[in-house]
Design an enzyme around this catalytic site. Structure first.
Site, short mmCIF file in Angstrom:
data_model
loop_
_atom_site.label_atom_id
_atom_site.label_comp_id
_atom_site.label_asym_id
_atom_site.label_seq_id
_atom_site.Cartn_x
_atom_site.Cartn_y
_atom_site.Cartn_z
N ARG A 103 0.84 -1.20 0.13
CA ARG A 103 -0.52 -0.18 -0.12
C ARG A 103 1.08 1.24 0.41
O ARG A 103 0.46 2.28 -0.66
CB ARG A 103 -0.84 0.07 1.35
CG ARG A 103 -1.62 1.17 1.46
CD ARG A 103 -2.38 1.76 -0.13
NE ARG A 103 -2.93 0.31 -0.99
CZ ARG A 103 -3.32 0.83 -1.76
NH1 ARG A 103 -3.05 1.81 -2.86
NH2 ARG A 103 -4.42 -0.06 -2.04
N LYS A 141 2.70 24.28 -2.87
CA LYS A 141 1.27 24.08 -3.02
C LYS A 141 1.35 22.60 -2.66
O LYS A 141 0.82 22.09 -3.48
CB LYS A 141 -0.18 24.31 -3.27
CG LYS A 141 0.33 25.84 -3.17
CD LYS A 141 -1.33 26.56 -4.08
CE LYS A 141 -1.57 28.31 -4.39
NZ LYS A 141 -2.28 28.89 -4.55
N LYS A 173 4.99 38.91 -2.03
CA LYS A 173 4.11 38.62 -3.09
C LYS A 173 2.98 39.28 -2.45
O LYS A 173 3.41 40.51 -2.03
CB LYS A 173 2.96 36.69 -2.28
CG LYS A 173 4.26 35.86 -2.52
CD LYS A 173 3.95 34.36 -2.45
CE LYS A 173 2.58 33.87 -2.99
NZ LYS A 173 2.42 33.65 -4.64
N GLU A 208 5.90 40.00 -6.81
CA GLU A 208 4.30 39.73 -7.17
C GLU A 208 3.60 40.63 -7.15
O GLU A 208 3.31 41.41 -6.59
CB GLU A 208 3.77 38.76 -6.31
CG GLU A 208 2.30 38.21 -6.86
CD GLU A 208 1.78 37.56 -5.40
OE1 GLU A 208 1.50 36.44 -5.62
OE2 GLU A 208 0.66 38.17 -4.39
N ASP A 229 -0.21 38.60 -11.43
CA ASP A 229 -0.83 37.60 -10.40
C ASP A 229 -3.13 37.56 -11.05
O ASP A 229 -2.82 39.11 -10.82
CB ASP A 229 -0.74 37.43 -8.96
CG ASP A 229 -1.69 36.96 -8.36
OD1 ASP A 229 -1.43 35.32 -8.66
OD2 ASP A 229 -2.05 36.86 -7.22
#
Length: 296
Positions: A103, A141, A173, A208, A229
Site C-alpha cells: 500500500r 502548494k 508577494k 508579485e 497574479d
C-alpha cells in the site's frame, strides 16, 4: 525525452520510512497471522488506466526498506508513457514483506504518476501554441513531507520547478507588499531597491504584482522576475509589453488546463500552476499477485 534530475536517497528515505511507520507501526497483523513465514510471491504492478510514470526509486525504497530480500524489475523508466493494462514492474520476494509494503508503494507512485500525467497535459497544451516560449512550473502548494517527491513527478511530466522553499529566493508577494507600501505604489521602488545589496549575487528576486500600476515601480528596483497574479489575458499582454524584456514575466493564479494555451499565447515566460500538486487525482495502479508458493 530530456534527462530528468533524479531524486536523492536522502529525499526518498525519510518520506518512505514515515509512510511505512504510519501504515504498520507494530507490523502487519494480517500478514503475520495468515501468511506462512516461508511463503514467497510474484506480483505485477499493473496500469488500470494510461498515464506517465513517476516514482521507480520511491517504489523500490518502499520494498527495500520493508525487506531487502524483495526484488523489483521495471519495464519502464520515470517519465515514460504507458497504456491501460500495461505491466509496469514485476515484484518478487517474501510474501509477508511484499504485502506489508504494497500500500505504501502504491500510494506514493499513484500520486506521483498522477502529477506527472497531469503535468504532461499542461505541457502539451502549451507546446502546441505557435512560437511558445512559456515554461510550466509548479508551486509550493505541495503535500507536507512529500514536496521533493511531488516536484520530481512534475519534472517527469515535462514541467519545471519553482523555488523549492522559502529559503531559496526572495519572492515578495501581495501580503509582503501590502505591509511595505501601505497602498502607496511609489514606496515599492525604494523598499525593493534595498534587497540587492544585502543578497548574494546568485540569489533570485521575484515580486508579485496584482495591478498594471505596480509594474513600473517594481521593475525600477531591478528585480529578476515579475509575477502577474490573476491578470486577465488582455492585462497579461499589456504586462508583457510594459516589461519589454527587462525581467522574466510569470503568469499565476487560476490557471486551468482549458486556459493555459491562451495564457501562453500572451508571451509570458513562466506559467505557475498550483493544481499540478494541490488537487491532482492519483492514477489507478494495482499490485496483483501472479502466483505464490511456500518454500520447502
Amino acid at each position: 525525452m530530456t534527462e530528468i534530475l533524479p531524486l536523492s536517497r536522502s529525499q526518498i528515505t525519510p518520506a518512505v520510512l514515515a509512510a511505512l511507520a504510519e501504515d504498520a507501526p507494530y507490523g502487519d497483523l494480517t500478514s503475520q497471522l495468515l501468511i506462512p513465514e516461508a511463503a514467497r510471491v510474484v506480483a505485477v504492478l499493473n496500469a488500470r488506466e494510461p498515464g506517465i510514470f513517476s516514482g521507480t526509486a520511491v517504489f523500490d525504497a518502499a520494498m527495500e526498506l520493508t525487506d531487502p530480500a524483495i526484488s523489483v524489475q521495471w519495464q519502464l523508466a520515470d517519465g515514460e508513457e504507458f497504456a491501460s493494462g500495461a505491466e509496469l514492474a514485476v515484484v518478487e520476494g517474501p510474501a509477508r514483506s511484499v504485502l506489508t509494503a504494497e500500500r505504501v508503494g502504491l500510494n506514493l507512485v499513484q500520486r506521483m504518476s498522477g502529477i506527472a500525467t497531469l503535468t504532461a497535459q499542461y505541457v502539451t497544451a502549451v507546446t502546441a501554441v505557435p512560437g511558445n516560449r512559456s515554461r510550466v512550473v509548479d508551486t509550493r502548494k505541495t503535500t507536507p513531507g512529500l514536496r521533493a517527491l511531488e516536484r520530481f513527478a512534475v519534472r517527469c511530466g515535462g514541467g519545471h520547478n519553482h523555488r523549492y522553499s522559502l529559503s531559496d529566493a526572495v519572492m515578495a508577494k501581495d501580503n509582503h507588499l501590502a505591509v511595505l507600501s501601505q497602498g502607496d505604489h511609489r514606496k515599492l521602488t525604494a523598499v525593493l531597491s534595498t534587497l540587492r545589496p544585502r543578497l548574494s549575487h546568485t540569489t533570485h528576486i521575484e515580486v508579485e504584482v496584482d495591478s498594471i500600476a505596480q509594474i513600473e515601480p517594481v521593475l525600477a528596483a531591478g528585480v529578476d522576475t515579475i509575477m502577474l497574479d490573476n491578470f486577465s489575458l488582455e492585462e497579461l499582454r499589456e504586462g508583457v509589453r510594459l516589461v519589454a524584456g527587462r525581467a522574466l514575466v510569470e503568469a499565476s493564479g487560476n490557471v486551468r488546463l482549458e486556459t493555459i494555451a491562451q495564457i501562453a499565447a500572451t508571451g509570458v515566460d513562466i506559467i505557475s500552476v498550483g493544481a499540478l500538486t494541490h488537487s491532482v487525482r492519483a492514477l489507478d495502479l494495482g499490485l496483483d499477485v501472479r502466483f505464490g508458493s511456500e518454500s520447502r
